[in-house]
Motif scaffolding. Structure first.
Motif, PDB file in Angstrom:
ATOM      1  N   HIS A 122     -45.675 -79.271 -12.008  1.00  0.00           N
ATOM      2  CA  HIS A 122     -46.835 -79.485 -12.873  1.00  0.00           C
ATOM      3  C   HIS A 122     -46.453 -80.600 -13.848  1.00  0.00           C
ATOM      4  O   HIS A 122     -45.376 -80.533 -14.447  1.00  0.00           O
ATOM      5  CB  HIS A 122     -47.119 -78.255 -13.725  1.00  0.00           C
ATOM      6  CG  HIS A 122     -47.425 -77.008 -12.962  1.00  0.00           C
ATOM      7  ND1 HIS A 122     -48.093 -75.964 -13.533  1.00  0.00           N
ATOM      8  CD2 HIS A 122     -47.153 -76.614 -11.689  1.00  0.00           C
ATOM      9  CE1 HIS A 122     -48.238 -74.985 -12.655  1.00  0.00           C
ATOM     10  NE2 HIS A 122     -47.659 -75.356 -11.528  1.00  0.00           N
ATOM     11  N   GLU A 145     -46.759 -69.042  -4.726  1.00  0.00           N
ATOM     12  CA  GLU A 145     -47.465 -70.070  -3.961  1.00  0.00           C
ATOM     13  C   GLU A 145     -46.830 -70.319  -2.585  1.00  0.00           C
ATOM     14  O   GLU A 145     -47.076 -71.348  -1.944  1.00  0.00           O
ATOM     15  CB  GLU A 145     -47.525 -71.354  -4.803  1.00  0.00           C
ATOM     16  CG  GLU A 145     -48.400 -71.116  -6.035  1.00  0.00           C
ATOM     17  CD  GLU A 145     -48.315 -72.171  -7.119  1.00  0.00           C
ATOM     18  OE1 GLU A 145     -47.511 -73.111  -7.001  1.00  0.00           O
ATOM     19  OE2 GLU A 145     -49.055 -72.034  -8.101  1.00  0.00           O
ATOM     20  N   HIS A 149     -53.674 -78.487 -11.930  1.00  0.00           N
ATOM     21  CA  HIS A 149     -52.550 -77.591 -11.674  1.00  0.00           C
ATOM     22  C   HIS A 149     -51.270 -78.390 -11.429  1.00  0.00           C
ATOM     23  O   HIS A 149     -50.355 -78.352 -12.244  1.00  0.00           O
ATOM     24  CB  HIS A 149     -52.912 -76.690 -10.477  1.00  0.00           C
ATOM     25  CG  HIS A 149     -51.825 -75.772 -10.033  1.00  0.00           C
ATOM     26  ND1 HIS A 149     -52.069 -74.600  -9.347  1.00  0.00           N
ATOM     27  CD2 HIS A 149     -50.478 -75.847 -10.136  1.00  0.00           C
ATOM     28  CE1 HIS A 149     -50.920 -74.004  -9.078  1.00  0.00           C
ATOM     29  NE2 HIS A 149     -49.932 -74.740  -9.537  1.00  0.00           N
ATOM     30  N   HIS A 185     -42.895 -78.703  -5.624  1.00  0.00           N
ATOM     31  CA  HIS A 185     -44.143 -78.564  -6.393  1.00  0.00           C
ATOM     32  C   HIS A 185     -43.826 -78.600  -7.879  1.00  0.00           C
ATOM     33  O   HIS A 185     -42.980 -77.833  -8.341  1.00  0.00           O
ATOM     34  CB  HIS A 185     -44.797 -77.227  -6.024  1.00  0.00           C
ATOM     35  CG  HIS A 185     -45.882 -76.793  -6.956  1.00  0.00           C
ATOM     36  ND1 HIS A 185     -47.036 -77.518  -7.165  1.00  0.00           N
ATOM     37  CD2 HIS A 185     -46.002 -75.696  -7.748  1.00  0.00           C
ATOM     38  CE1 HIS A 185     -47.812 -76.890  -8.032  1.00  0.00           C
ATOM     39  NE2 HIS A 185     -47.208 -75.777  -8.409  1.00  0.00           N
ATOM     40  N   GLY A 196     -43.774 -74.494 -11.291  1.00  0.00           N
ATOM     41  CA  GLY A 196     -43.152 -75.256 -10.215  1.00  0.00           C
ATOM     42  C   GLY A 196     -42.438 -74.357  -9.217  1.00  0.00           C
ATOM     43  O   GLY A 196     -42.096 -73.207  -9.526  1.00  0.00           O
TER      44      GLY A 196
HETATM   45 ZN    ZN Z   1     -47.882 -74.261  -9.673  1.00  0.00          ZN
END
Ligand code: ZN
Ligand code: MRU
Length: 212
Positions: free
Chosen positions: A107, A87, A178, A105, A34
């Motif tokens: 998971h 990311e 993902h 973000h 994350g």
């Molecule tokens: Zn990720």
């Protein structure tokens, strides 16, 4: 760093820290996964900067080394030994495309499963569930498609797909097997969208099982 930027940085770090603790308590950052980001002010429209989580950290812990500031290309804008999230380039693209203020973000088992279950159609369909209204879509029995993009190990390869598939009506995009990126105009709205997505993915998963 200007006084204005410094003040905004402190506010944004505090907000991100609160979101991070909350998501960690929900089990939304398994295995250091994350990442979170929030735009900081004081820049011209064509240039922007945001605070992002440092890569690979235990997101359940709160330390002075959890966040750093990067520019619109994902490069640190202050001297630091910290590495921005692996990311970060996906965050850059989402800020560019949407003009949003915060991107989260995570998971989860549900978002990972549905992103694979519906991979062939490259989107997760959600039909007529009340929580679609969390995305400011008020049609009765609204039907939405949450886009899914490839999960290449090479992050720069994911960016053009995000650019191509991002749907301005839907404040989120899935990476196959993902996780989800969800965004909003500020931390409050990004969190609201993320919670709604996670509810809807669990609903879609359970409904698919019931229909088997
Ligand atoms: Zn990720
Ligand atoms: C530890 S597995 C998860 C990572 O590969 C990645 O997908 C992720 O979400 C976290 O990466 P990070 O560089 O800490 O932001």
């Amino acid at each position: 760093m200007s006084d204005l930027l410094l003040e905004d940085k402190q506010r944004v770090y505090r907000e991100l820290d609160a979101v991070k603790s909350d998501f960690a308590a929900r089990g939304w950052f398994p295995g250091t996964s994350g990442n979170l980001s929030m735009r900081v002010g004081g820049f011209e429209p064509d240039r922007f900067a945001f605070a992002v989580t440092a890569s690979g950290k235990d997101k359940a812990a709160s330390t002075p080394e959890d966040f750093l500031l990067v520019d619109q290309t994902g490069k640190p804008i202050e001297a630091t030994g910290l590495k921005p999230s692996a990311e970060t380039l996906i965050h850059c693209e989402i800020y560019r495309q949407t003009g949003c203020g915060a991107i989260f973000h995570i998971h989860s088992v549900y978002n990972s499963i549905v992103s694979d279950l519906f991979w062939e159609r490259r989107a997760v369909p959600v039909e007529g569930v009340e929580l679609i209204k969390a995305f400011n879509i008020w049609d009765e029995e609204a039907v939405i498609d949450v886009p899914i993009v490839s999960n290449f190990a090479d992050i720069p390869r994911i960016v053009p797909e995000v650019k191509e598939r991002l749907d301005r009506r839907i404040p989120g995009i899935l990476l196959r097997k993902h996780g989800i990126y969800a965004w909003g105009r500020d931390a409050f709205e990004a969190r609201k969208h993320l919670e709604a997505f996670e509810f809807l993915f669990e609903y879609v998963y359970r409904m698919a099982l019931l229909k088997r």
